[in-house]
Write an enzyme that holds these catalytic residues in place. Sequence first.
Site, PDB file in Angstrom:
ATOM      1  CE  LYS A 152     -14.009   5.467   1.091  1.00 20.70           C
ATOM      2  NZ  LYS A 152     -13.083   5.478   2.239  1.00 20.70           N
ATOM      3  CE  LYS A 157      -2.504  10.705   3.281  1.00 16.09           C
ATOM      4  NZ  LYS A 157      -3.222   9.812   2.331  1.00 16.09           N
ATOM      5  CE  LYS A 177      -6.758  13.799   0.491  1.00 16.73           C
ATOM      6  NZ  LYS A 177      -7.028  12.531  -0.166  1.00 16.73           N
ATOM      7  NE  ARG A 178      -3.770   9.867  10.323  1.00 23.35           N
ATOM      8  CZ  ARG A 178      -3.437   8.912  11.182  1.00 23.35           C
ATOM      9  NH1 ARG A 178      -4.216   7.867  11.350  1.00 23.35           N
ATOM     10  NH2 ARG A 178      -2.345   9.015  11.913  1.00 23.35           N
ATOM     11  CG  HIS A 220      -1.982  -1.001   1.206  1.00 22.62           C
ATOM     12  ND1 HIS A 220      -3.258  -0.786   0.733  1.00 22.62           N
ATOM     13  CD2 HIS A 220      -1.949  -2.286   1.597  1.00 22.62           C
ATOM     14  CE1 HIS A 220      -3.961  -1.895   0.852  1.00 22.62           C
ATOM     15  NE2 HIS A 220      -3.188  -2.827   1.373  1.00 22.62           N
ATOM     16  CB  THR A 229     -10.224   4.745  -0.850  1.00 26.16           C
ATOM     17  OG1 THR A 229      -9.651   5.035   0.423  1.00 26.16           O
ATOM     18  CG2 THR A 229      -9.584   3.489  -1.406  1.00 26.16           C
TER      19      THR A 229
HETATM   20  C1  26Q Z   1       3.361   0.318  10.415  1.00 29.93           C
HETATM   21  C2  26Q Z   1       4.261  -0.005  11.430  1.00 29.93           C
HETATM   22  C3  26Q Z   1       4.142   0.541  12.693  1.00 29.93           C
HETATM   23  C4  26Q Z   1       3.083   1.397  12.961  1.00 29.93           C
HETATM   24  C5  26Q Z   1       2.175   1.700  11.952  1.00 29.93           C
HETATM   25  C6  26Q Z   1       2.316   1.174  10.682  1.00 29.93           C
HETATM   26  C7  26Q Z   1       1.346   1.507   9.622  1.00 29.93           C
HETATM   27  C8  26Q Z   1      -0.017   1.526   9.896  1.00 29.93           C
HETATM   28  C9  26Q Z   1      -0.931   1.853   8.924  1.00 29.93           C
HETATM   29  C10 26Q Z   1       1.754   1.801   8.348  1.00 29.93           C
HETATM   30  C11 26Q Z   1       0.824   2.128   7.370  1.00 29.93           C
HETATM   31  C12 26Q Z   1      -0.531   2.159   7.645  1.00 29.93           C
HETATM   32  C13 26Q Z   1      -1.563   2.522   6.679  1.00 29.93           C
HETATM   33  C14 26Q Z   1      -1.326   2.851   5.427  1.00 29.93           C
HETATM   34  C15 26Q Z   1      -2.400   3.282   4.534  1.00 29.93           C
HETATM   35  O1  26Q Z   1      -3.521   3.533   4.958  1.00 29.93           O
HETATM   36  N1  26Q Z   1      -2.108   3.397   3.239  1.00 29.93           N
HETATM   37  C16 26Q Z   1      -3.106   3.817   2.283  1.00 29.93           C
HETATM   38  O2  26Q Z   1      -3.747   2.654   1.795  1.00 29.93           O
HETATM   39  C17 26Q Z   1      -4.858   2.998   0.980  1.00 29.93           C
HETATM   40  C18 26Q Z   1      -5.557   1.713   0.598  1.00 29.93           C
HETATM   41  O3  26Q Z   1      -4.809   1.001  -0.317  1.00 29.93           O
HETATM   42  C19 26Q Z   1      -4.399   3.778  -0.244  1.00 29.93           C
HETATM   43  O4  26Q Z   1      -5.536   4.183  -0.945  1.00 29.93           O
HETATM   44  C20 26Q Z   1      -3.582   5.010   0.178  1.00 29.93           C
HETATM   45  O5  26Q Z   1      -3.053   5.639  -0.954  1.00 29.93           O
HETATM   46  C21 26Q Z   1      -2.479   4.579   1.123  1.00 29.93           C
HETATM   47  O6  26Q Z   1      -1.806   5.728   1.615  1.00 29.93           O
END
Ligand code: 26Q
Length: 801
Positions: A646, A540, A534-535, A348, A642
């Site tokens: 939406k 971003k 978004k975050r 991702h 995403t």
């Molecule tokens: C990893 C290790 C330690 C702590 C946290 C994490 C961690 C947690 C969540 C790393 C990444 C995430 C989430 C990532 C994420 O939401 N990515 C998004 O995924 C979406 C679905 O595929 C995409 O549409 C977005 O572009 C992407 O940023």
Amino acid sequence: MKLKEAKFTTDFINEIKAMYAVDLKETSSLEQFIALGHLIKRYDADNWTRTSKSYRKNDDKQVYYFSIEFLPGRLLQSNLLNLDILDTVSSGLKNLGLDFEKICEAEPDPGLGNGGLGRLAACYMDSMASLGMAGNGNGIRYRYGLFKQVFMNGYQVELPDDWLRNGNVWEVRRENRACLVRFGGHVWLQEQEDGALRPVYDHTDDVLAVPYDIGMAGYHNDVTNTLRLWSAELPPSADQTYYSQQQRDNIDDITKVLYPDDSNAEGRSLRLRQEYFFSSAGMQSIVRHYFLDHTSLKYFAQKVAVHINDTHPTLVIPELMRILLDEYDCSWDTAWQITAATMSYTNHTIMQEALEKWPIDMFKGLLPRIYQIVEEIDRRYRVEKTPIFGDNVVDRTAPLGDGQVRMAYLAVIGSHSVNGVAPLHTELLKKDVLADLYRIYPEKFNNKTNGIADRRWLELANRPLTKLIDHKIGTDWHSNPKQLQTLSAFENDTEFLHQLAEVKAINKQKLADYVQEKMNITLNTSAIFDVQIKRLHAYKRQLLHALEIIREYLDIKDHPKKDVTPRVHIFGAKAAPSYHYAKSVIKVINALADLVNNDPTIGDKLKVVFIPNYGVSLGELIIPAADISEQISTASKEASGTSNMKLMTNGALSLATMDGANIDIVKAAGAENEYTFGLTADDVYGYYHRGDYRARTFYDDNPELQRIVGSLIDNMIPGITTEGHEIYDSLLQYNDEYFVLADYAAYVAKQEKISHDFNDVEAWQKRSLANIAASGTFSADYAVARYAEDIWQVPYNRILK
Ligand code: 26Q
């Protein structure tokens, strides 16, 4: 299911009596919600048992979607919709004198995810059930979800999300299906009488993984699948083992809280324990379930598909190896063949800092047996690939390197499929992030563009639009979202275009009421609602949006008589608590909002609202009200996005860079129906390659930009001395890592065009309609169907038209 209103009201009143022993009129909305939830769960119970039984009876192949995050949102309305009893129940409650909307709002929104990745997992659960596919979710039941965000003096403050305070009506605790997960201690291999080597463990810390199952009802098909979330508990102490407080806390901590970071792969040991905890428990329960109906491992990979949602569950690979080797006496080769045939992995992100790596010492100490297995995977990989690809490539791609366990590489090597989430992202994986592995395993790589659950994001979130569409083209699109395309036949139907505008106005008013009540800010609903949700992350580029607001503000101040198209800039974003820069951007936007909103000379022409605590529920309120969808990431950085989908499906026009799935949205809806601008991914890689990006030159060449960036440090915006300087420096001293200044002029030009175009209501609504009509292809139903056909090889029984 079939349900008469009279039966429902009787059942509901009885449920209230049984649960609370009071009359209906004495209950709170929360109590009404809880009783209703229990009742709906009971209505769905037959489907749920029947579904599991039928999968077993038919020996259907099962998919297990492993994700460390699931963001399902509130479930009451989506369950009612999918069970086809939404109208009966809402009318029944109304006739009892109750407020259905208030009851829905009493449900806590489980924030068991950070953002896109967790929400995607939830959309896919809905689609798997709706397609009648044997799909299971596997994750963690966090005691506390993602923090609740409040602003104090414009700064983000994080409060705990105590979502389980009143229990969770949808879950079923299944203690009888618990598994033991082992951490730490020592392990060595001992030769058995039969000559086999078996691991012997000493002084391990054992944790009981207790599953809590949540039913995931499919859309009008009587299918209910299972989302299984694991909770860490003390193992039963039949042997009177004494647990110290420290040991109890260590166990409690594992599932206490979601890591509130969506980008930084923090190398903390607790995170690694979370990852192994749910990977191990899930994998054990899968093997146990498989052996209920099979006597040999021969058919395992034909009956089980395990999906790894980002690298967080990668330990399912060595864990399945461990189970097969240590508990089923498999040979390495057989175990490896089964494992790789079972596993598939979705990436991702292309951001280096998000690629998970664990220090070997930590990994080995926490998971000694799993480490031995990873070492053997690494050794065999090197032996097999070095003669073909050479030392350098193999060193760079092996699971162990630089003193670390490299999770993405382990995931690629141990899976038969690796996919990105939009075409551009998949190409960049092949060219850049995983280029060496792509050379070694080209056949594993494929693209699966993300999708969204239209039923939640359109049908439920936007009832007025749904009603209008149904009236025009019928309801077939509810189960075949591509049918939305038939709407394009009405692009010149002016009456319809005006009706679309009316629907948008209703949704904008609803959001305005919320903002009035919660933030005491009055919004002009005839203004452009310009939305970025978004975050909060540098890539971003919420900052670029903020610069545009400063520009608009200065323009109105400079030309008080000028006729401007009114704007409302709407933000929703949480920043990771440790992400200093992101928090500074929040402070700057809030300060800007204070300045703009309280300036009487600005009035209705410009407003800025940063709505606190953005999440699924707020998304459902904000998205239907948007005119403009800001998707302005630095090209190449956003894997897919995403919220862009939406917003599109709710009729917003995208203001977008050519990044992630924006590219596909523009292609589907037609470039003339969106506003695209800025550097392309090739441009960005060109700068990297040549190393010649100079943010200064963009600044030096543009006096307007100088003034705007200068306003970050000249006290025009009160209260941001520190943050303003920090951001100013990020642009000019540290050379603007995300190319904000390079894209500024092109972005502003499109914003001006938007202000101009918005005034032609019919032309605007025509383009809004083109977006709605083209959005069906981004339904998660199709995305999941493609996963099923290309990767999982599982059947499903809804025919998609
Ligand atoms: C990893 C290790 C330690 C702590 C946290 C994490 C961690 C947690 C969540 C790393 C990444 C995430 C989430 C990532 C994420 O939401 N990515 C998004 O995924 C979406 C679905 O595929 C995409 O549409 C977005 O572009 C992407 O940023």
